[in-house]
Enzyme design. Structure first.
Site, mmCIF file in Angstrom:
data_model
loop_
_atom_site.group_PDB
_atom_site.id
_atom_site.type_symbol
_atom_site.label_atom_id
_atom_site.label_comp_id
_atom_site.label_asym_id
_atom_site.label_seq_id
_atom_site.Cartn_x
_atom_site.Cartn_y
_atom_site.Cartn_z
ATOM 1 N N ASP A 128 -2.809 4.835 11.213
ATOM 2 C CA ASP A 128 -3.311 4.145 12.443
ATOM 3 C C ASP A 128 -3.465 5.103 13.541
ATOM 4 O O ASP A 128 -2.502 5.774 13.797
ATOM 5 C CB ASP A 128 -2.562 2.975 13.019
ATOM 6 C CG ASP A 128 -2.923 1.876 11.772
ATOM 7 O OD1 ASP A 128 -3.840 1.700 11.180
ATOM 8 O OD2 ASP A 128 -1.969 1.041 11.528
ATOM 9 N N ARG A 160 0.683 -1.243 -0.164
ATOM 10 C CA ARG A 160 0.105 -0.057 -0.046
ATOM 11 C C ARG A 160 1.042 1.286 0.056
ATOM 12 O O ARG A 160 1.826 1.325 0.557
ATOM 13 C CB ARG A 160 -0.838 0.149 1.363
ATOM 14 C CG ARG A 160 -0.457 0.040 2.564
ATOM 15 C CD ARG A 160 -1.097 -0.416 3.592
ATOM 16 N NE ARG A 160 -1.766 -1.541 3.175
ATOM 17 C CZ ARG A 160 -2.272 -2.494 4.297
ATOM 18 N NH1 ARG A 160 -2.256 -2.068 5.598
ATOM 19 N NH2 ARG A 160 -2.743 -3.528 3.990
#
Length: 176
Positions: A99, A94
């Site tokens: 997060d 990716r």
């Protein structure tokens, strides 16, 4: 204002530049204040999918936004940088993974948001950069960062000689 720690990961394209651009977008759109950024770390990918090594970093921000609002903004930034969570392979390559690791002392357990992040202590590529910018005595789920780092002493992770920071900080550094 809450102390917020955000993890950055990616392994496609110019990852360091993507991190800096995404951080600049996060700051501009959330009105958060940048406190500090970790060094970048290189580590092998998880999950058995053949792909390039990952770069990871953690930033410390202060924000008045809710955790839910920050998460939605982070997902939007990921999408702008080419991530499509609907079609990607789990643990696959990716361009950008953001997060929400910690949001003050909050403990949140909702369908799409868990804080502290449920795997924050299990991943060397999160714990070690977090130690660059957070107090080693900071407790996450009852465990200090120092103790969590000791469990990762054999991890394959390489510290790179560059820190994550907003793009404007790079521009100011290059003119001095």
């Amino acid at each position: 204002m809450q102390d917020v720690y955000v993890g950055f990961g990616g392994n496609l394209g110019d990852v360091a530049a993507t991190f800096d651009a995404a951080l600049s977008e996060l700051l501009a759109e959330s009105d958060a204040r940048f406190i500090s950024g970790s060094f970048l770390y290189r580590s092998p990918p998880w999950g058995g999918v053949a792909q390039p090594d990952y770069l990871n970093a953690v930033v410390h921000l202060q924000s008045a936004r809710s955790a839910q609002s920050l998460l939605q903004l982070m997902l939007s930034i990921e999408k702008r940088h080419g991530r499509d969570r609907n079609t990607e392979v789990r643990w696959g390559a990716r361009t950008l993974d953001l997060d929400l690791l910690l949001y003050g002392d909050s403990e949140i357990d909702e369908d799409h948001l868990q804080v502290p992040h449920p795997r924050v202590l299990a991943r060397a590529f999160v714990v070690i950069p977090l130690l660059d910018i957070a107090d080693s005595q900071l407790r996450v789920n009852g465990v200090t960062l120092r103790d969590a780092a000791e469990t990762h002493s054999g991890a394959i992770i390489e510290k790179l000689p560059r820190q994550i920071q907003p793009e404007s900080k790079h521009e100011a550094d290059s003119t001095t």
